[in-house]
Structure formats: C-alpha cells, structure tokens
Design a protein around this motif. Sequence first.
Motif, mmCIF file in Angstrom:
data_model
loop_
_atom_site.group_PDB
_atom_site.id
_atom_site.type_symbol
_atom_site.label_atom_id
_atom_site.label_comp_id
_atom_site.label_asym_id
_atom_site.label_seq_id
_atom_site.Cartn_x
_atom_site.Cartn_y
_atom_site.Cartn_z
ATOM 1 N N ARG A 1 0.973 -1.108 -0.048
ATOM 2 C CA ARG A 1 -0.094 0.183 -0.022
ATOM 3 C C ARG A 1 0.886 1.062 -0.035
ATOM 4 N NH1 ARG A 1 -2.648 -4.623 -0.127
ATOM 5 N NH2 ARG A 1 -1.810 -4.881 2.075
ATOM 6 N N GLY A 2 2.188 1.293 0.386
ATOM 7 C CA GLY A 2 3.005 2.397 0.213
ATOM 8 C C GLY A 2 3.599 2.413 -0.974
ATOM 9 N N ILE B 1 -4.272 1.204 -6.670
ATOM 10 C CA ILE B 1 -4.817 0.401 -5.657
ATOM 11 C C ILE B 1 -5.035 -1.281 -6.199
ATOM 12 C CG2 ILE B 1 -7.124 -0.247 -4.541
ATOM 13 C CD1 ILE B 1 -7.271 2.973 -4.343
ATOM 14 N N VAL B 2 -5.478 -1.135 -7.598
ATOM 15 C CA VAL B 2 -5.695 -2.570 -8.112
ATOM 16 C C VAL B 2 -4.316 -3.297 -8.525
ATOM 17 C CG1 VAL B 2 -6.805 -3.551 -10.193
ATOM 18 C CG2 VAL B 2 -7.876 -1.774 -9.383
ATOM 19 N N VAL B 3 -3.454 -2.686 -9.066
ATOM 20 C CA VAL B 3 -2.217 -3.083 -9.073
ATOM 21 C C VAL B 3 -1.496 -3.829 -7.807
ATOM 22 C CG1 VAL B 3 0.422 -2.913 -9.988
ATOM 23 C CG2 VAL B 3 -1.743 -2.044 -11.362
ATOM 24 N N SER B 4 -1.433 -2.812 -6.621
ATOM 25 C CA SER B 4 -0.832 -3.367 -5.502
ATOM 26 C C SER B 4 -1.687 -4.298 -5.001
ATOM 27 C CB SER B 4 -0.633 -2.030 -4.744
ATOM 28 O OG SER B 4 -2.122 -1.561 -4.289
ATOM 29 N N SER B 5 -2.997 -4.459 -5.069
ATOM 30 C CA SER B 5 -3.805 -5.634 -4.430
ATOM 31 C C SER B 5 -3.457 -6.760 -5.258
ATOM 32 C CB SER B 5 -5.198 -5.251 -4.389
ATOM 33 O OG SER B 5 -5.451 -3.959 -3.952
ATOM 34 N N ALA B 6 -3.496 -6.744 -6.594
ATOM 35 C CA ALA B 6 -3.061 -8.120 -7.244
ATOM 36 C C ALA B 6 -1.901 -8.443 -6.853
ATOM 37 C CB ALA B 6 -3.095 -7.867 -8.779
ATOM 38 N N VAL B 7 -0.890 -7.888 -6.807
ATOM 39 C CA VAL B 7 0.729 -8.246 -6.375
ATOM 40 C C VAL B 7 0.643 -8.935 -5.002
ATOM 41 C CG1 VAL B 7 3.006 -7.562 -6.061
ATOM 42 C CG2 VAL B 7 1.601 -6.718 -7.752
ATOM 43 N N PHE B 8 -0.188 -8.079 -4.171
ATOM 44 C CA PHE B 8 -0.577 -8.572 -2.675
ATOM 45 C C PHE B 8 -1.099 -10.028 -2.529
ATOM 46 C CE2 PHE B 8 -3.093 -8.746 1.346
ATOM 47 C CZ PHE B 8 -2.203 -8.521 2.307
ATOM 48 N N TRP C 1 -8.091 1.921 -0.581
ATOM 49 C CA TRP C 1 -8.855 3.117 -0.785
ATOM 50 C C TRP C 1 -8.594 3.983 0.667
ATOM 51 C CZ3 TRP C 1 -13.037 4.527 2.039
ATOM 52 C CH2 TRP C 1 -13.776 5.350 1.426
ATOM 53 N N LEU C 2 -8.589 3.199 1.678
ATOM 54 C CA LEU C 2 -8.574 3.820 3.113
ATOM 55 C C LEU C 2 -7.087 4.684 2.906
ATOM 56 C CD1 LEU C 2 -10.237 1.304 5.774
ATOM 57 C CD2 LEU C 2 -11.122 3.782 4.804
ATOM 58 N N LEU D 1 -15.477 -5.625 6.252
ATOM 59 C CA LEU D 1 -14.660 -4.524 5.751
ATOM 60 C C LEU D 1 -15.582 -3.348 5.459
ATOM 61 C CD1 LEU D 1 -12.828 -7.041 3.444
ATOM 62 C CD2 LEU D 1 -11.862 -5.830 5.244
ATOM 63 N N VAL D 2 -16.900 -3.529 5.097
ATOM 64 C CA VAL D 2 -17.783 -2.445 4.874
ATOM 65 C C VAL D 2 -17.903 -1.705 6.065
ATOM 66 C CG1 VAL D 2 -19.873 -1.514 4.189
ATOM 67 C CG2 VAL D 2 -18.977 -3.447 2.927
ATOM 68 N N PHE D 3 -18.093 -2.277 7.323
ATOM 69 C CA PHE D 3 -17.986 -1.422 8.277
ATOM 70 C C PHE D 3 -16.700 -0.797 8.659
ATOM 71 C CE2 PHE D 3 -16.518 -1.734 12.754
ATOM 72 C CZ PHE D 3 -17.408 -1.051 13.558
ATOM 73 N N TYR D 4 -15.522 -1.394 8.583
ATOM 74 C CA TYR D 4 -14.157 -0.812 8.980
ATOM 75 C C TYR D 4 -14.174 0.342 7.830
ATOM 76 C CZ TYR D 4 -9.425 -0.139 9.888
ATOM 77 O OH TYR D 4 -8.295 0.223 10.170
ATOM 78 N N ALA D 5 -14.337 0.168 6.810
ATOM 79 C CA ALA D 5 -14.091 1.431 5.757
ATOM 80 C C ALA D 5 -15.207 2.650 6.139
ATOM 81 C CB ALA D 5 -14.599 1.061 4.200
ATOM 82 N N VAL D 6 -16.457 2.399 6.605
ATOM 83 C CA VAL D 6 -17.381 3.317 7.030
ATOM 84 C C VAL D 6 -16.889 4.239 8.134
ATOM 85 C CG1 VAL D 6 -19.510 4.120 7.688
ATOM 86 C CG2 VAL D 6 -19.024 2.617 5.553
#
Length: 411
Positions: free
Chosen positions: A275-276, A308-315, A338-339, A391-396
Amino acid sequence: MDPQQPGPTPPPGPYSQPGQPASPPPSPGRYGPPTQPPPPHGRPYPQQYPPPQGQPYPPQYPPQPYPGQQYPGPYPPPYPQQYGTYPPYYREPRIVPAPPGTPYHRLGRTPKHTWWRPLLGTLLLGALAFCGTAAVVIAWSIAHRLIAGPFPEPSGVDLFPNDTENLALTLVMLAVLTPFVGLAAWLVQRRPFWSVASVLNRIRWRWLLWCCLPALGYIGLSVVTGIVVDTLFPAQDAIGTTEGEWIGWGAFVVPALVIVLLVPFQSAAEEFVFRGWLLQAVGAYGPDDPNGRARWLRILFRSPWPGIVVSSAVFVSAHGYTSWAMADIFLFAVTVGWLTVRTGGLEAAIALHVLNNLIAFLLPAAMGRGDQWDVQGDAPWTLFLADLPCLVFYAVAVSWLARRREIARLS
C-alpha cells in the motif's frame, strides 16, 4: 587655514562623476574584483549591489539595496534570463518533497520525477529485500548453532524443527522490509524517507491508535458473522472457527509472546511495500496535466485506482491463497488501499492488518494448531460472505472518524 573654509577638492577618481568628490572603489563582492577570470559555468557574475556611486542600476535587476550576501533562494523576479530558474550560485536540494496539495498516491510525483525512477526503485527494493532476508537467515542460523547447537537438515520450507522458531524467523524476515522501502524512496526518487508513510512525511501515531478502535470492531464483527455463517450453512461450507482445543497457558505463552512482539512489525512492513511503495510507484506515472490526447486515459492514471488494483493484485500473488480465499484477500487489499488514499497515510491499513494477523496467528496457536501458521489455500465461499460486511463496516467507520478528527489527506 580657517576650519570653516572647505578644503581643496580632490581629483576625480574613476568612479566619480564630473563635479562630484571622489569615491573609493567598491569593495570586492562574493566573486572577487571585476578583473578575475570568467566563471567556469560560462555565465556572467551578478553585478554587486549597490553599484558604484554615480552608476545606474542595471534595468534587469530590481532597484533595491543588495548588501553583498546572496539571497537564500532564487532572485526576486524579474531576474536575468541567462540564469535560468536559479542564479548560478544556487544549489538545488537533493531531497525534494511533493508539492503542497498532493494526494497520497502521487507523493512520488516530485519535481525530480522521471519515468525510470519508480522502476529502478522497485528493482532496488527487490535486491535489498533479497539480501536483507538472506542476511537474517544466515545470522539466525549462526546464533541458533551457537546457543542451541546443531540442528537437523531442513524439511520442506521449515528451517528449524521448532514451529515457534520458524514463525519468528519468518516474521523477522518480513519486518526488515520497512527501512528498505524508505531507503528506495530516499535514494532513487529523491524524496523524504518517510514520505511512504503519510502525506505529512511521518507516521501519525495518534491517528494510528484511533484506527485501532474500528479495527477492534472489525474483529468482533468477524467473530459474530463467522459463528452465524457456521450455524446457518452446512458443514462443507463452514468457516471452521471452533476447531481444536485449548492447549493451556504453559504451552501458549511462548508463541503468544513471539506473535504479539513481531506481528506488528511484519504487518507494517507489508503495508509499506504494497500500500506504500507500489501504490505510489504506479500513481507517480499519472501526468501533471490531465488534458490533451486520450484525456480519459490521462485522468484515469491520475486517479488512485490503477495503483490500488495493481498493488492489491501483487499482494494476492504474494500469498498462497486460491479460489474464494483469494477473492477475500483481494477485497481486503482494495479496502485498505482505498482507505490509505482516503486518509492520506498507511495508519488505517496498518491497524487493521496488525489486529487481523494477531487473531490469525493467536487462534491456531491457542488451539494446538501452531504448525499450520504457514498453511494457505482454498476457503469456502462463506468466508467471503462473512468478511464482506466487516470490511464495509471498517471502511465506513474509519472514513467517519477521519472526518471527525480532520485528518490530512493532502501534503
């Protein structure tokens, strides 16, 4: 002679006007007398201020006194065009932060950005990670041999016969990645070392502690949804939150201490890498001007979603999950990515990752399944179903808390 009578007028000097008394020549300035050889950069020396008596100010300079010291920065405009952006004696700083108002995913887009810097930084980060983890394994093996004596040949991916020691070694190997990320940003991209952490170029510890509150809510909600799913759906679709038996405090205290002490550093290191570094490396390629040809493509790359998408796919690819477990971890990575952009730093992602990994490691260790800490694979679809509302709860919750706390989103 009468003291009130004026004395004889001295002869005019080279710096005097007719009918005026002589004035001494100007003192040498920063670059010496006017007769010294030209500077090596081929540009004329800036004229001293004030000019000799009787000589006008050059029209390209502002008519204001200049005592002989250099300005702390560029000349106040207008300045001679032959000097370019900076006067000849100005030294451009080596480390340059992103301009004010820059969002998190574009902190790598500094005035020193060129297309090759994120690529070279990624290669350097990979080389440092390989050398650093290898050094940890070698040093750990030497220390183990000196303290506990020889150990048998490794079997599979485990280097030592003790599961807790293998877990500790793996966590330390991942934890050393955090300084390597900052070093790559500092050496290659010429930006502040901790600019990977947040838009303030540091870790906002108070905000990190605040993010632990919704992260605890996420853990509690996960337990509830896991129990509900295991109750409503048949055994083949159960998540398996109640497997194993309590092993007792005597057998649990050592692995628990290892997990509690090392998992925060391991989780933070993964966030710094994915994420960094990766998110900012992709975001650095967004053009400064969104207009021009292929305008929709230029606007897309300025947004955080490609990173976000590229880093998530590599993760996801860095783990061994398959099927629905892969979908679940991808959803986790997209949410914390996203957060990260929404809150301007890694604190929300680190808080959730740390608490999630603590539960993921502590529960198997407490139930006598400590040898399965590195087991990754498939999972039922109910795991994705149970994790989605959490995850929705945490994001909100984090978004609401960031607005209440007025957390900085821009540099």
